[in-house]
Scaffold this motif. Structure first.
Motif, PDB file in Angstrom:
ATOM      1  N   LEU A   1       0.808  -1.216   0.000  1.00 20.46           N
ATOM      2  CA  LEU A   1       0.000   0.000   0.000  1.00 20.46           C
ATOM      3  C   LEU A   1       0.844   1.269   0.000  1.00 20.46           C
ATOM      4  O   LEU A   1       0.292   2.377   0.024  1.00 20.46           O
ATOM      5  N   VAL A   2       2.168   1.098   0.005  1.00 18.92           N
ATOM      6  CA  VAL A   2       3.109   2.227   0.011  1.00 18.92           C
ATOM      7  C   VAL A   2       2.824   3.127   1.212  1.00 18.92           C
ATOM      8  O   VAL A   2       2.600   4.345   1.092  1.00 18.92           O
ATOM      9  N   ILE A   3       2.823   2.524   2.395  1.00 16.82           N
ATOM     10  CA  ILE A   3       2.654   3.260   3.646  1.00 16.82           C
ATOM     11  C   ILE A   3       3.739   2.802   4.611  1.00 16.82           C
ATOM     12  O   ILE A   3       4.422   1.805   4.361  1.00 16.82           O
ATOM     13  N   ALA A   4       3.906   3.515   5.715  1.00 21.16           N
ATOM     14  CA  ALA A   4       4.905   3.134   6.711  1.00 21.16           C
ATOM     15  C   ALA A   4       4.462   1.872   7.434  1.00 21.16           C
ATOM     16  O   ALA A   4       3.254   1.601   7.586  1.00 21.16           O
ATOM     17  N   ARG A   5       5.418   1.106   7.892  1.00 22.08           N
ATOM     18  CA  ARG A   5       5.104  -0.124   8.622  1.00 22.08           C
ATOM     19  C   ARG A   5       4.251   0.181   9.863  1.00 22.08           C
ATOM     20  O   ARG A   5       3.284  -0.528  10.162  1.00 22.08           O
ATOM     21  N   ARG A   6       4.625   1.242  10.611  1.00 20.35           N
ATOM     22  CA  ARG A   6       3.860   1.586  11.812  1.00 20.35           C
ATOM     23  C   ARG A   6       2.417   1.939  11.461  1.00 20.35           C
ATOM     24  O   ARG A   6       1.493   1.657  12.233  1.00 20.35           O
ATOM     25  N   THR A   7       2.216   2.562  10.305  1.00 19.86           N
ATOM     26  CA  THR A   7       0.852   2.876   9.870  1.00 19.86           C
ATOM     27  C   THR A   7       0.062   1.591   9.618  1.00 19.86           C
ATOM     28  O   THR A   7      -1.109   1.469  10.011  1.00 19.86           O
ATOM     29  N   ALA A   8       0.707   0.626   8.977  1.00 13.44           N
ATOM     30  CA  ALA A   8       0.043  -0.666   8.735  1.00 13.44           C
ATOM     31  C   ALA A   8      -0.305  -1.343  10.052  1.00 13.44           C
ATOM     32  O   ALA A   8      -1.402  -1.897  10.224  1.00 13.44           O
ATOM     33  N   GLU A   9       0.632  -1.316  11.008  1.00 16.61           N
ATOM     34  CA  GLU A   9       0.378  -1.920  12.315  1.00 16.61           C
ATOM     35  C   GLU A   9      -0.811  -1.243  12.995  1.00 16.61           C
ATOM     36  O   GLU A   9      -1.648  -1.913  13.616  1.00 16.61           O
ATOM     37  N   GLY A  10      -0.884   0.084  12.893  1.00 19.13           N
ATOM     38  CA  GLY A  10      -1.999   0.808  13.492  1.00 19.13           C
ATOM     39  C   GLY A  10      -3.331   0.418  12.874  1.00 19.13           C
ATOM     40  O   GLY A  10      -4.339   0.270  13.586  1.00 19.13           O
ATOM     41  N   HIS A  11      -3.355   0.237  11.534  1.00 21.35           N
ATOM     42  CA  HIS A  11      -4.593  -0.204  10.869  1.00 21.35           C
ATOM     43  C   HIS A  11      -5.026  -1.575  11.397  1.00 21.35           C
ATOM     44  O   HIS A  11      -6.208  -1.799  11.676  1.00 21.35           O
ATOM     45  N   VAL A  12      -4.077  -2.499  11.532  1.00 18.76           N
ATOM     46  CA  VAL A  12      -4.417  -3.850  12.002  1.00 18.76           C
ATOM     47  C   VAL A  12      -4.955  -3.792  13.430  1.00 18.76           C
ATOM     48  O   VAL A  12      -5.953  -4.452  13.764  1.00 18.76           O
ATOM     49  N   GLU A  13      -4.329  -2.983  14.292  1.00 17.95           N
ATOM     50  CA  GLU A  13      -4.807  -2.859  15.671  1.00 17.95           C
ATOM     51  C   GLU A  13      -6.232  -2.324  15.714  1.00 17.95           C
ATOM     52  O   GLU A  13      -7.068  -2.804  16.491  1.00 17.95           O
ATOM     53  N   ARG A  14      -6.524  -1.311  14.874  1.00 21.62           N
ATOM     54  CA  ARG A  14      -7.879  -0.746  14.872  1.00 21.62           C
ATOM     55  C   ARG A  14      -8.904  -1.741  14.333  1.00 21.62           C
ATOM     56  O   ARG A  14     -10.043  -1.792  14.811  1.00 21.62           O
ATOM     57  N   ILE A  15      -8.505  -2.534  13.339  1.00 21.72           N
ATOM     58  CA  ILE A  15      -9.423  -3.550  12.808  1.00 21.72           C
ATOM     59  C   ILE A  15      -9.755  -4.570  13.903  1.00 21.72           C
ATOM     60  O   ILE A  15     -10.922  -4.935  14.098  1.00 21.72           O
ATOM     61  N   LEU A  16      -8.732  -5.037  14.606  1.00 24.01           N
ATOM     62  CA  LEU A  16      -8.955  -5.995  15.691  1.00 24.01           C
ATOM     63  C   LEU A  16      -9.892  -5.412  16.737  1.00 24.01           C
ATOM     64  O   LEU A  16     -10.809  -6.088  17.228  1.00 24.01           O
ATOM     65  N   SER A  17      -9.675  -4.138  17.089  1.00 31.43           N
ATOM     66  CA  SER A  17     -10.505  -3.496  18.104  1.00 31.43           C
ATOM     67  C   SER A  17     -11.943  -3.342  17.633  1.00 31.43           C
ATOM     68  O   SER A  17     -12.885  -3.660  18.358  1.00 31.43           O
ATOM     69  N   LYS A  18     -12.139  -2.871  16.388  1.00 26.33           N
ATOM     70  CA  LYS A  18     -13.495  -2.651  15.894  1.00 26.33           C
ATOM     71  C   LYS A  18     -14.295  -3.945  15.776  1.00 26.33           C
ATOM     72  O   LYS A  18     -15.498  -3.982  16.044  1.00 26.33           O
ATOM     73  N   LEU A  19     -13.615  -5.001  15.366  1.00 29.82           N
ATOM     74  CA  LEU A  19     -14.316  -6.271  15.158  1.00 29.82           C
ATOM     75  C   LEU A  19     -14.393  -7.110  16.429  1.00 29.82           C
ATOM     76  O   LEU A  19     -15.026  -8.162  16.438  1.00 29.82           O
ATOM     77  N   GLY A  20     -13.723  -6.654  17.493  1.00 30.42           N
ATOM     78  CA  GLY A  20     -13.749  -7.413  18.736  1.00 30.42           C
ATOM     79  C   GLY A  20     -12.930  -8.681  18.661  1.00 30.42           C
ATOM     80  O   GLY A  20     -13.205  -9.647  19.372  1.00 30.42           O
ATOM     81  N   PHE A  21     -11.908  -8.710  17.785  1.00 29.22           N
ATOM     82  CA  PHE A  21     -11.091  -9.901  17.590  1.00 29.22           C
ATOM     83  C   PHE A  21      -9.781  -9.792  18.350  1.00 29.22           C
ATOM     84  O   PHE A  21      -9.403  -8.711  18.827  1.00 29.22           O
ATOM     85  N   SER A  22      -9.075 -10.931  18.448  1.00 29.06           N
ATOM     86  CA  SER A  22      -7.817 -10.948  19.186  1.00 29.06           C
ATOM     87  C   SER A  22      -6.641 -11.420  18.349  1.00 29.06           C
ATOM     88  O   SER A  22      -5.514 -11.355  18.811  1.00 29.06           O
ATOM     89  N   ASN A  23      -6.862 -11.918  17.128  1.00 29.19           N
ATOM     90  CA  ASN A  23      -5.727 -12.334  16.301  1.00 29.19           C
ATOM     91  C   ASN A  23      -6.070 -12.203  14.815  1.00 29.19           C
ATOM     92  O   ASN A  23      -7.225 -12.025  14.425  1.00 29.19           O
ATOM     93  N   ARG A  24      -5.028 -12.300  13.996  1.00 29.56           N
ATOM     94  CA  ARG A  24      -5.167 -12.061  12.561  1.00 29.56           C
ATOM     95  C   ARG A  24      -5.991 -13.140  11.872  1.00 29.56           C
ATOM     96  O   ARG A  24      -6.672 -12.875  10.871  1.00 29.56           O
ATOM     97  N   SER A  25      -5.943 -14.362  12.389  1.00 34.92           N
ATOM     98  CA  SER A  25      -6.708 -15.434  11.760  1.00 34.92           C
ATOM     99  C   SER A  25      -8.208 -15.158  11.831  1.00 34.92           C
ATOM    100  O   SER A  25      -8.970 -15.543  10.942  1.00 34.92           O
ATOM    101  N   GLN A  26      -8.644 -14.472  12.890  1.00 37.68           N
ATOM    102  CA  GLN A  26     -10.059 -14.121  12.999  1.00 37.68           C
ATOM    103  C   GLN A  26     -10.435 -13.075  11.948  1.00 37.68           C
ATOM    104  O   GLN A  26     -11.548 -13.100  11.406  1.00 37.68           O
ATOM    105  N   ILE A  27      -9.515 -12.152  11.658  1.00 40.29           N
ATOM    106  CA  ILE A  27      -9.768 -11.178  10.586  1.00 40.29           C
ATOM    107  C   ILE A  27      -9.934 -11.917   9.259  1.00 40.29           C
ATOM    108  O   ILE A  27     -10.853 -11.635   8.483  1.00 40.29           O
ATOM    109  N   ALA A  28      -9.032 -12.884   9.002  1.00 36.24           N
ATOM    110  CA  ALA A  28      -9.096 -13.645   7.755  1.00 36.24           C
ATOM    111  C   ALA A  28     -10.431 -14.374   7.623  1.00 36.24           C
ATOM    112  O   ALA A  28     -11.059 -14.372   6.557  1.00 36.24           O
TER     113      ALA A  28
END
Length: 811
Positions: free
Chosen positions: A777-804
């Motif tokens: 996505l041509v973004i900073a790694r920390r920005t990507a990490e922040g997106h993943v953290e917010r997705i986990l929080s919004k969906l009420g999930f605890s790991n990446r496999s649940q997002i998948a």
């Protein structure tokens, strides 16, 4: 009466950095778990046992209908608390009189789940006893442990976690260099590094601090020598990679070589791996500023995670502190405003991990780095005790602030904060009970936390600490008066009425002797509750009528005054005086609403529903019970949810809504399975359940009853409460959804993703790590990490496999 706080760390840890390779070990671990019920991952500190265990557990999660639970033991040091930590992670809310380990085994006897015990080495005997009890007392529970040492059980299968493979710079790399030299693109050149996980790990972590860093033909040999020097230990490689912010690979290798020559001077033997890691950590420590070194050492007493406020209180010198004065080899003074800068520096150097907490950002020291910091702390005489005393005093201040605010609008935040601080509270109590001259502080802290032990579902642990503190403090003090009634209340909550009554009466007598009217009123409340629980209804009625008529005395906590009215309404309801019970409840509800209080109010509403069932006013009873249930879900009072579901099923049965009642019974029984299948042996609760079940079965017939019952039993708490309160017909979940629903103990948060978050979620579903997402996505790694953290929080999930899985379901 009782509650349950949101369970912390129940599911697999969130991965905040990419996971490099270990495909062979993942396969081996899955195969071992397929044939063995106890698998222990062993290996030296820093080798990556925890990350590998989490990855293996995520890959086998579908094989366990009742879920995977993760028990973090690094911050726990009392063996007696291991069964309680496991029950906590499993979401169990036992209030029985059984020993904790027996109760845990009984509650999971019929379940198929995987329990991950992480960092067992300092609690080997207790972990071995827990694993043995689960293996012998159940058939569907499997255990995956991580430890530097084996548990030494006959059933144990060991899997050694080795350092990452490292190429020979002068041999193995020759072919790779040729491949890289002939590669058409940088991406093709990078492919050869992927064959060596140590190199891939270094490249990934270096790219996080030097955007665009890649392993090329020019730096390949140097990176290989560096990783080889670090013995392929992941933690050592990660610490070294951080230095790429200021050094090139060759400079990094040269300086590391200098350090290792000092360590191995006079010896031709290869450097053992524990010395390798020590050298890497030593080097990271020396590159820290003096303030960072002090904060690192002092933060080592903070078990588990901590927030910045805690770091400032514990890691800075007090106004009159003599420690930290500059001296030969000593530390300089650290002031509170300097702690933030030091914490930021330690995060940049990967010494402190940054994570999202219930009240903002929190920090955590890896266990290996925490032990290193503790060694440093102990090198200066008196420094460890001084730091632990500051930590204990800070926990006492935080607990006191939370107690003062408890009867108010911030209860959910208070519970979440204390849950996040649980390991630190335990450390403070343990220090006070073991350090000379500190025992009274333990009794003060344990007593201050009465509302947490009682309202947040931790009566066993609270009673454990109270009894230890009372034994250590026999003197007649106000702290002992409080400790006695709190111990009595918690004893009653775990079905020990005799012991509870004895403690409460002792508390009342001591408070009267000291002239402490508030503690005497608190003790009187406990005595009345035990009379009510013991079916001494006339005596309980007189007791609570007197207490409520007198009103709150100066210093009495409003929560306990509110509960006085709840218990009075309960006694009136049991004695058939429904109109008076309604009057009492309405007064109590106004008190709660004036203060914005929720937990006591949820019980007031349940008592209103109970009073209206006595009057056979089913519409009003149902309305109040549904309102109580919504509020109990909001405060995550699982015990209260179970009690209210029983009542709603009874109301639905008597109102003729039999299919609805059958589904509620299924949900109630499933919820009670996490508390006590026998409903504490209560005659009243048992009679209500039998009456509802018999009437509904007779009205529906076996087939229809079982179909509705099973639907309700398959729902998670949020879905069950929605069905109970909104009347929405529960749909039969798929097996995966049913398992997920049973595991969930809180409703998912806002699941509306932004366009960018949706893109990131889709890339997570494709298996991309954070750095790969950032590149795509041509973004900073920390920005990507922040997106993943917010997705986990919004969906009420605890790991990446649940997002998948969620993305797959959406498509």
């Amino acid at each position: 009466m009782g509650g349950s706080a949101p369970r912390r760390d129940r599911h697999l840890p969130v991965e905040t950095t990419s996971f490099v390779d270990r495909r062979g070990e993942q396969t081996e671990g899955r195969e071992l778990l397929a044939k063995a019920r106890l698998v222990t991952l062993t290996g030296p500190g820093g080798v990556g046992k925890t990350r590998l265990a989490a990855r293996i557990a995520a890959r086998v999660e579908r094989a366990f209908p009742d879920g995977v639970r993760f028990v973090h033991l690094a911050g726990l040091h009392d063996p007696a608390l291991v069964p309680l930590a496991a029950a906590d992670a499993l979401g169990l809310h036992d209030h029985s009189a059984q020993p904790p380990l027996d109760a845990l085994v009984e509650q999971v006897r019929d379940r198929r789940l995987l329990l991950v015990l992480d960092n067992c080495e300092h609690l080997l005997q207790a972990c071995a006893e827990l694993a043995a009890a689960l293996l012998h007392g159940t058939t569907g529970v499997r255990v995956l442990a991580t430890s530097r040492h084996r548990l030494a059980l006959t059933e144990e299968h060991l899997m050694e976690v080795r350092p990452l493979p490292v190429p020979d710079p002068d041999g193995d790399l020759r072919a790779c260099l040729q491949t890289s030299a002939g590669a058409a693109t940088p991406g093709q050149a990078r492919t050869a590094a992927d064959g060596y996980p140590a190199l891939a790990l270094f490249a990934d972590r270096a790219a996080a601090v030097v955007p665009g860093f890649r392993i090329t033909a020019d730096n390949w040999a140097a990176v290989a020598r560096l990783c080889r020097r670090l013995d392929g230990l992941p933690l050592a490689i990660e610490l070294a990679a951080v230095r790429m912010r200021v050094l090139g690979v060759e400079q990094l290798l040269e300086r590391l070589d200098d350090r290792y020559r000092l360590l191995t001077a006079g010896s031709s033997a290869a450097l053992p791996r524990h010395q390798t890691l020590r050298a890497a950590v030593d080097w990271s420590h020396e590159l820290c500023t003096r303030q960072e070194q002090v904060v690192w050492a002092r933060a080592s007493v903070l078990a588990g995670g901590f927030d910045l406020e805690t770091a400032e209180a514990v890691c800075a010198d007090g106004e009159r502190s003599e420690t930290g004065v500059p001296s030969a080899g000593g530390w300089r003074r650290v002031r509170p405003h300097e702690v933030l800068e030091a914490v930021a520096g330690l995060v940049d150097k990967s010494v402190l991990g940054r994570e999202t907490g219930p009240d903002g950002v929190r920090y955590r020291l890896l266990d290996t780095l925490r032990h290193y910091g503790l060694d440093r702390l102990r090198q200066l005489e008196g420094e460890e005790d001084a730091t632990r005393r500051r930590q204990r005093d800070w926990m006492q201040r935080r607990a006191a602030d939370c107690e003062r605010a408890w009867f108010g609008p911030g209860q959910r935040e208070i519970v979440a904060r204390l849950r996040a601080d649980q390991d630190s509270l335990r450390a403070a109590l343990d220090f006070s009970l073991t350090a000379p001259g500190e025992r009274l502080a333990a009794l003060r802290l344990a007593g201050t936390l009465w509302f947490y032990w009682h309202a947040c579902g931790a009566p066993r642990e609270g009673r454990y600490w109270l009894e230890r503190a009372l034994d250590a403090n026999p003197e007649p003090t106000p702290e002992r008066a409080r400790g006695l009634w709190v111990a009595g209340l918690l004893a009653a909550a775990t079905q020990d009425m005799t012991g509870g009554l004895r403690r409460a009466r002792d508390a009342h007598a001591l408070a009267e002797h000291l002239g402490d009217k508030a503690e005497a009123a608190h003790a009187a409340y406990v005595i009345g509750v035990i009379r009510l629980f013991s079916n001494e209804l006339p005596a309980a009625l007189d007791h609570f009528e007197t207490s409520v008529a007198r009103g709150p005395v100066p210093g009495q906590h409003l929560s306990l005054h509110g509960l006085d009215q709840v218990e009075l309404a309960c006694a009136l309801g049991f004695l058939g005086q429904a109109d008076r019970a309604v009057e009492v409840c309405e007064r109590a509800r106004r008190l709660c609403e004036e203060h914005g209080e929720e937990w006591v109010r949820s019980y007031v509403l349940r008592m209103l529903a109970l009073a209206h069932t006595v009057k056979e006013d089913w519409d009003e009873a149902g309305r109040h019970a549904r309102e109580a249930l919504r509020l109990k879900l909001a405060v995550n009072d699982v015990t209260g949810i179970a009690l209210t579901l029983d009542l709603l099923a009874h109301i639905a049965t008597r109102a003729g809504a039999h299919e609805h009642a059958a589904a509620l019974l299924g949900g109630a029984d499933r919820t009670w399975a996490d508390i006590d299948r026998d409903r504490w042996g209560s005659t009243y609760l048992g009679a209500i359940r039998r009456d509802s079940g018999e009437r509904t079965l007779a009205a529906l017939g076996q087939a229809v009853f079982e179909r509705s019952y099973d639907k309700g039993g398959a729902l998670g708490l949020a879905e069950l409460v929605a069905y109970a309160t909104e009347g929405e017909e529960p749909q039969r979940p798929t097996p995966a959804k049913a398992a997920s629903g049973r595991r969930r103990s809180r409703p998912p948060q806002d699941s509306t993703l932004t366009r960018r978050e949706t893109e990131v979620a889709e890339l997570v579903a494709q298996g991309l790590a954070n750095q790969q997402i950032a590149d795509r996505l041509v973004i900073a790694r920390r920005t990507a990490e922040g997106h993943v953290e917010r997705i986990l929080s919004k969906l009420g999930f605890s790991n990446r496999s649940q997002i998948a899985a969620w993305v797959t379901a959406q498509n």
